[in-house]
Design a protein around this motif. Structure first.
Motif, short mmCIF file in Angstrom:
data_model
loop_
_atom_site.label_atom_id
_atom_site.label_comp_id
_atom_site.label_asym_id
_atom_site.label_seq_id
_atom_site.Cartn_x
_atom_site.Cartn_y
_atom_site.Cartn_z
N GLU B 131 61.41 5.35 54.45
CA GLU B 131 62.01 6.28 55.40
C GLU B 131 63.50 6.45 55.15
OE1 GLU B 131 62.13 8.97 57.57
OE2 GLU B 131 60.43 8.03 58.54
N ARG B 142 58.01 9.67 58.09
CA ARG B 142 56.90 9.32 58.99
C ARG B 142 56.40 10.55 59.74
NH1 ARG B 142 58.80 5.03 60.47
NH2 ARG B 142 57.40 3.45 59.66
N PRO B 143 57.29 11.35 60.38
CA PRO B 143 56.78 12.58 61.01
C PRO B 143 56.04 13.48 60.04
CG PRO B 143 58.97 12.12 61.83
CD PRO B 143 58.69 11.10 60.75
N ARG B 145 54.49 12.72 57.14
CA ARG B 145 53.21 12.27 56.60
C ARG B 145 52.25 11.75 57.66
NH1 ARG B 145 54.05 7.06 52.53
NH2 ARG B 145 54.64 5.53 54.07
N GLU B 146 52.73 11.56 58.88
CA GLU B 146 51.82 11.09 59.93
C GLU B 146 51.70 12.09 61.08
OE1 GLU B 146 52.08 6.86 60.82
OE2 GLU B 146 53.28 6.56 59.03
N SER B 147 52.83 12.43 61.71
CA SER B 147 52.74 13.33 62.87
C SER B 147 52.16 14.68 62.49
CB SER B 147 54.12 13.52 63.50
OG SER B 147 54.71 12.28 63.82
N LEU B 148 52.53 15.18 61.30
CA LEU B 148 52.06 16.50 60.87
C LEU B 148 50.85 16.41 59.93
CD1 LEU B 148 55.55 18.19 60.46
CD2 LEU B 148 53.81 18.78 62.14
N ALA B 149 50.17 15.25 59.96
CA ALA B 149 49.04 15.06 59.04
C ALA B 149 47.88 15.99 59.36
CB ALA B 149 48.57 13.60 59.09
N HIS B 217 51.58 17.54 49.90
CA HIS B 217 50.53 16.68 49.35
C HIS B 217 50.34 16.99 47.86
CE1 HIS B 217 49.37 15.17 53.36
NE2 HIS B 217 49.76 16.37 53.75
N ALA B 329 45.87 -4.38 57.04
CA ALA B 329 45.71 -2.99 56.62
C ALA B 329 46.92 -2.55 55.81
CB ALA B 329 45.54 -2.10 57.84
N PRO B 332 49.63 4.72 55.19
CA PRO B 332 49.29 5.82 54.29
C PRO B 332 50.04 5.69 52.97
CG PRO B 332 50.65 6.59 56.13
CD PRO B 332 50.30 5.17 56.41
N TYR B 337 46.64 14.93 46.86
CA TYR B 337 45.33 15.53 46.59
C TYR B 337 45.40 17.05 46.42
CZ TYR B 337 45.23 17.43 51.28
OH TYR B 337 45.54 18.16 52.39
#
Lengths: 430, 430
Positions: B131, B142-143, B145-149, B217, B329, B332, B337
């Motif tokens: 980050e 983070r936003p 790749r995660e929030s806007l995933a 991506h 775990a 991401p 892809y």
């Protein structure tokens, strides 16, 4: 490595947000599958009434029996976009009991029963995500609870209600009064027929409770949030604000006390300097300003409501929760370990802008100044305006507690020479 | 439920950022432990030279042998804040091989070798978080790749270099030239003695590569990013911008093509309208504007550099990586892809503001207009200014490809009546 058995999603509610969630799940199915690592399948949609045609949703998936849907046992994620307390609350807890994780956009429920819902999620080892509950599409919950997890947040200052920001922006830019601006907001669809939840600050207060809880790692109940609507804000207040180099916004303010041991949360209209980044947030946009020890000042800006923006937040959570299920982990749950005291409004310390209608005769200022002094409220500036026997005093104070200010105002009202208190407005963001 | 065996952290680098990371790990140890679910312990600090007193760091932890530290085998997380390509790259891959996850603030390395590092992390089942590599404290990776995933990002438009924003803001507000503003930035510590990496856009280009990769991506290499510095921006350009209702910012722009099949990434100075939220980003602050299908327009604002802000981002990642280790775990990883084509600068479509010095005689405008038409570049507005035999033409175009514009400019230079091309500036954010 793609898993082929799909993750099953149950959608509760198919209104403005729900239908958009369903639509994106279909149109972006390949992207979602690639990002999650497995396909996601819409396994059921609970609605109030069937029979209505729903674009792109297989009618066979639609049911009015939400309870049966969450009890199916094969559902991986329940997406709750019904809103309101019941039946949403029971459906969410039932979902956890039957093995599902939950994504919710329900601010009212989270603000009122967040602790119990988090506890239920933890008991069953499931996720409860709710990015969409605060400020629509703006990533806020995740940044606060993850990005800033190594920092100490001291203040959250936000415009978290688009309806009221639209109205206040309109008043600011056109000089319109509250009613006129509200009428325009209603006509344009920015305000609901009954705008009470927005204009009286109930919506913003729910969001403040959620934000304060996450920011301070402390349980903050809806009742802990001081709330004052913006229906009393006048065109004259905007003129006063302009003279101060300020504008007026309805703010949700969550603060840590100077000594760090207590927090407060409140919603009320406030003057903020035009130079503050929040001052230029226009129309129905939302923005949240965060101040922390190490990061300093951050701001998050975007659309705070609407079907698509809210769906974006819901789907981001859906991807995260699905990933967690695939890896057998859960995301961060409730974090309330700090357990700070939540102080009442009287303890809040800020500055005030007070307009008084006073008799136009000698000695009034001295009387008024004495009252401020007696209550320990120090005056920064005072301006007298007199005309045709009418006179007004505009007082801007230094920082003082809300309790001291209330005491001052009560005493001022008792003075013969004070005909009325025209307005009291807090001054923030300086 | 607190685990008592601490997670061990190795810190590589103890400069401005590293020392702040170490300080906060000590002063906020209890908070970090509560948020992670286990204590974190600083297990070693690799520096270039020992002997220097380091506040609050046990001298026994300090070593010059970074390789031995990451090879210890008992390290849970390696925090790399050395910067540069080597030895950082080798140390990070060695860390993965020896069982550690990695938090890095190294934009140059991530932009150049992100794919290989992500692959190494995945091979060893470890996390690579970074980050802090883009825009300091501002939550952005983070936003995105995660929030806007669950959303589709179409454009990322950002001020991601504080030094150049300070200089441009100074030029804008004072009318100063580039050198004068740079001197002030240097004197105030906002610019380094050798400001090349900042003013020539290398720093911003690395961030653009990282942002584009995550947003689309798709793997975007540093070489894929078109880069133009801001050393040629003049006070006259700012005057031209003001006439257009614009200001000038050095922007990192990552865009998906209209048909969705390709992307571009570029860094260059550009005019943006004063009404655009990025226009009011002052001083050394950073801000990134993101446009996506469902969320609409989002902006993230904050300090883009500095020890404390960068440390805040590093520590947020540290908490996330530690939580992941406890739950077994990983977060991401790289998501490439979509594998979209990364198109060259010539394919970029935008508007242009061109100032030409021309001969002050009849027919010049017709000649110039013909050249634009021949290259398929449509003119929006043109303004002629003539005085004392000198004349200038200011042309603002409609949207056209960068290749068409380049062809146009090349042909313009060949005209006898065109004495020079005073400036070419792209116009963005409209």
């Amino acid at each position: 490595m793609m898993r082929t058995r799909p993750l099953k999603v149950a959608l509760l509610g198919c209104g403005v947000v729900g239908s958009e969630v369903a639509r994106i799940m279909t149109t972006h199915a390949d992207d979602l599958a690639a990002r999650i690592g497995a396909p996601v399948e819409l396994a059921g949609v609970a609605v109030r009434r069937t029979g209505k045609a729903r674009d792109g949703i297989d009618p066979a998936l639609v049911t009015t029996d939400a309870t049966a849907l969450v009890k199916r046992g094969d559902i991986d994620v329940v997406v709750e976009v019904i809103g309101g307390i019941e039946p949403a609350r029971t459906l969410i807890t039932t979902a956890f009991e039957h093995g599902a994780s939950v994504v919710s956009a329900n601010k009212a429920l989270l603000a009122q029963d967040g602790a119990a819902l988090h506890a239920a999620a933890e008991t069953h080892g499931k996720d409860l995500y709710y990015e969409a509950a605060v400020a629509g599409a703006i990533p806020l919950i995740r940044p606060l609870r993850e990005s800033l997890a190594g920092d100490k947040v001291n203040r959250v200052l936000g415009i978290v209600n688009g309806t009221t920001n639209f109205i206040l922006d309109k008043m600011d830019s056109t000089g319109a009064g509250y009613q006129e601006a509200l009428d325009e907001a209603t006509a344009l669809g920015y305000a609901e027929a009954d705008p009470t939840a927005d204009v009286e600050g109930f919506d913003a207060a729910a969001k403040a409770a959620i934000l304060a809880g996450i920011a301070f790692h402390t349980r903050v109940r809806l009742d802990d949030v001081y709330r004052e609507g913006m229906t009393e804000v006048t065109a004259a207040d905007f003129r006063s604000a302009k003279e101060m180099g300020c504008t007026i916004k309805l703010l949700a303010i969550c603060e840590r006390s100077k000594d760090g041991t207590s927090v407060t949360a409140r919603v009320h209209p406030a003057m903020i300097p035009l130079s503050h980044p929040l001052a230029s947030v226009r129309g129905a946009y939302n923005a949240v300003f965060v101040e922390s020890d190490a990061a300093g000042q951050l701001m998050f800006y975007g659309p705070g409501a609407g079907g698509s923006p809210t769906a974006s937040a819901v789907l981001g959570d859906l991807v995260a929760v699905c990933r967690n299920r695939l890896s057998g982990a859960t995301g961060p749950g409730e974090s309330a370990y700090a357990d700070l005291t939540v102080s009442p409004m009287g303890d809040v310390v800020t500055r005030y802008h007070i307009s008084l209608d006073v008799a136009d005769k000698p000695g009034v200022l001295a009387q008024v100044a004495t009252v401020f002094a007696e209550h320990g409220v120090s005056i920064d500036t005072v301006r007298q305006q007199g005309k045709d026997g009418e006179a007004s005093l505009v007082v801007v104070t230094h920082r003082a507690s809300d309790a001291s200010l209330s005491g001052t105002v009560e005493a001022l009202r008792k003075l013969d020479t004070v005909r009325g208190v025209a307005s009291i407005m807090r001054v923030e963001g300086e």
